[in-house]
Write an enzyme that holds these catalytic residues in place. Structure first.
Site, short mmCIF file in Angstrom:
data_model
loop_
_atom_site.label_atom_id
_atom_site.label_comp_id
_atom_site.label_asym_id
_atom_site.label_seq_id
_atom_site.Cartn_x
_atom_site.Cartn_y
_atom_site.Cartn_z
N LYS A 1 0.76 -1.08 0.05
CA LYS A 1 -0.10 -0.26 -0.15
C LYS A 1 0.48 1.17 0.31
O LYS A 1 0.59 1.96 -0.08
CB LYS A 1 -0.83 0.14 1.38
CG LYS A 1 -2.09 -1.05 1.44
CD LYS A 1 -2.99 -0.26 0.42
CE LYS A 1 -4.36 -1.90 0.28
NZ LYS A 1 -5.85 -1.01 -0.54
N ASP B 1 -8.16 -0.58 6.59
CA ASP B 1 -8.54 -1.53 7.63
C ASP B 1 -7.04 -1.43 7.72
O ASP B 1 -7.61 -2.25 8.83
CB ASP B 1 -8.82 -2.74 6.63
CG ASP B 1 -10.33 -2.66 6.23
OD1 ASP B 1 -11.19 -2.40 7.06
OD2 ASP B 1 -10.47 -2.92 4.17
#
Length: 412
Positions: A85, A134
């Site tokens: 990410k 998340d």
């Protein structure tokens, strides 16, 4: 037939919209690839600390599973953030800030060096980026905000662990915990941003919000390009299959799109794997169009606990993916332990619960005669996986494996 995960609960569906001979067309090109990818690739490779992540050859596991090769692109140490990410959220933050600066200063020439130098921090420090997460995407956005000099507010939902919350806060972000599931936190982040003048940097797209998610996915494409270059440098044959984690679909779409654009009809078969408790892509494939799944979405694969599909990602996945699979939490946990324990002689690897969904799906499919035949898996198959995260919650990882991440003894 593989017996490594013989008891995994596997569900699969062949994608009837799959178009194996279709070119990478204008619809897909408008989302990912082309000059927009080249810009992302060129910028990210200039960031301090950039290094390509390793492509691990799991030869012992491949032999035990009855296939020719299993390669694992290990993202556990990307920019020190613990996941792939880092490529997406931070890149999107930089793009957003540069657009704002150029507009406010009536310029067109400001670039990444201007952000990294801090010379415009008097302006950027009054801008605030925000998103729901998340864990991993929010950490990347927070890291990008700290690196490029703006404020950051991250929303997490009820079941995100305290360890992941603390990791985001370590980059100076304010973290807000909301009731409900991931999709509820997405809506709350967007509502608050609209009210307070913040900039949403989301990895999922929805009607009226498309440009920033494109930047996020372009960043992910760097990982796919690295893998192709690593294969070329070692004269390795192209993979026959790529098993990818689901979530909202951004990672899967970025890798699928890059291979499709670069390789055309020589591209591998792509298979998307999701938790059975959060299978929005699987259900969308069944319906033939994007659908949402509801409920708590309470899966141990926290990074994949998403109930709504990214519309941009779906435009890539619908024609580009051969099949969609779901696996249960037990299969994911067994796979985390499998990589750590390395019973087949490969170097041990630290992998988070969401990182192993692709591998768990591949091993479960190899143990299922119907799935194995439908997916064309055999002794000549060469499988590529993207291990999207390391132990992003070290406490949870120790509970799963019985050892701390630093005790696993990974290769350098």
């Amino acid at each position: 037939m593989s017996t490594i995960l013989p008891n995994a609960r596997l569900h699969w569906i062949r994608n009837v919209a799959f178009a194996p001979d279709a070119p990478y067309g204008p619809t897909q090109q408008a989302i990912l690839g082309g000059t927009a990818f080249e810009q992302a690739n060129e910028q990210i490779r200039r960031w301090p600390g950039y290094a390509a992540t390793p492509l691990r050859n799991l030869a012992g596991l491949a032999s035990a599973a009855g296939v020719q090769q299993i390669l694992y692109k290990q993202e556990a140490h990307r920019f020190g953030l613990g996941s792939f990410k880092a490529l997406g959220g931070a890149y999107a933050v930089s793009r957003l800030l540069l657009r704002e600066l150029n507009q406010r200063l009536n310029r067109t020439d400001l670039g990444i060096e201007d952000l990294l130098s801090g010379r415009y921090r008097d302006l950027t420090q009054h801008m605030t980026v925000t998103c729901a997460t998340d864990g991993n995407h929010g950490r990347s956005v927070a890291w990008g905000a700290e690196r490029f000099g703006c404020q950051c507010v991250i929303y997490i939902h009820a079941t995100v662990s305290e360890g992941r919350k603390a990791a985001i806060e370590s980059y100076g972000a304010q973290v807000v915990r909301t009731p409900g599931n991931y999709d509820d936190s997405v809506r709350q982040a967007a509502e608050d941003a609209d009210r307070l003048g913040r900039f949403v940097v989301s990895d999922t797209s929805y009607p009226g919000y498309m440009d920033v998610p494109k930047d996020v996915m372009q960043g992910y494409g760097v990982m796919a390009e690295e893998a192709l270059q690593q294969l070329a440098r070692t004269d390795a044959a192209l993979p026959t299959h790529v098993f990818l984690q689901g979530g909202v679909g951004g990672l899967a779409a970025a890798v699928c799109a890059h291979f499709w654009e670069r390789l055309g009809t020589r591209r591998p078969r792509f298979v998307v794997v999701e938790p059975d408790k959060a299978a929005c892509l699987y259900e969308s494939a069944k319906a033939g169009h994007p659908v949402a799944v509801h409920g708590e979405l309470d899966t141990v694969m926290a990074g994949l606990a998403c109930g709504e599909v990214s519309l941009l990602a779906w435009e890539i996945l619908k024609p580009g993916v051969q099949a969609f699979l779901t696996v249960d939490d037990a299969a994911a946990l067994d796979t985390v332990r499998l990589l750590a324990d390395s019973p087949y002689g490969d170097a041990p690897l630290v992998a988070g619960e969401s990182a192993v969904a692709g591998l768990a799906g591949a091993l479960a499919a190899l143990a299922d005669p119907g799935a194995r035949a439908a997916l064309g898996l055999d002794t000549d198959s060469r499988i590529l996986l993207f291990g999207s995260e390391g132990a992003t919650d070290p406490v949870l990882y120790e509970q799963i494996v019985g050892r701390k991440p630093e005790e696993i003894g990974e290769p350098a």
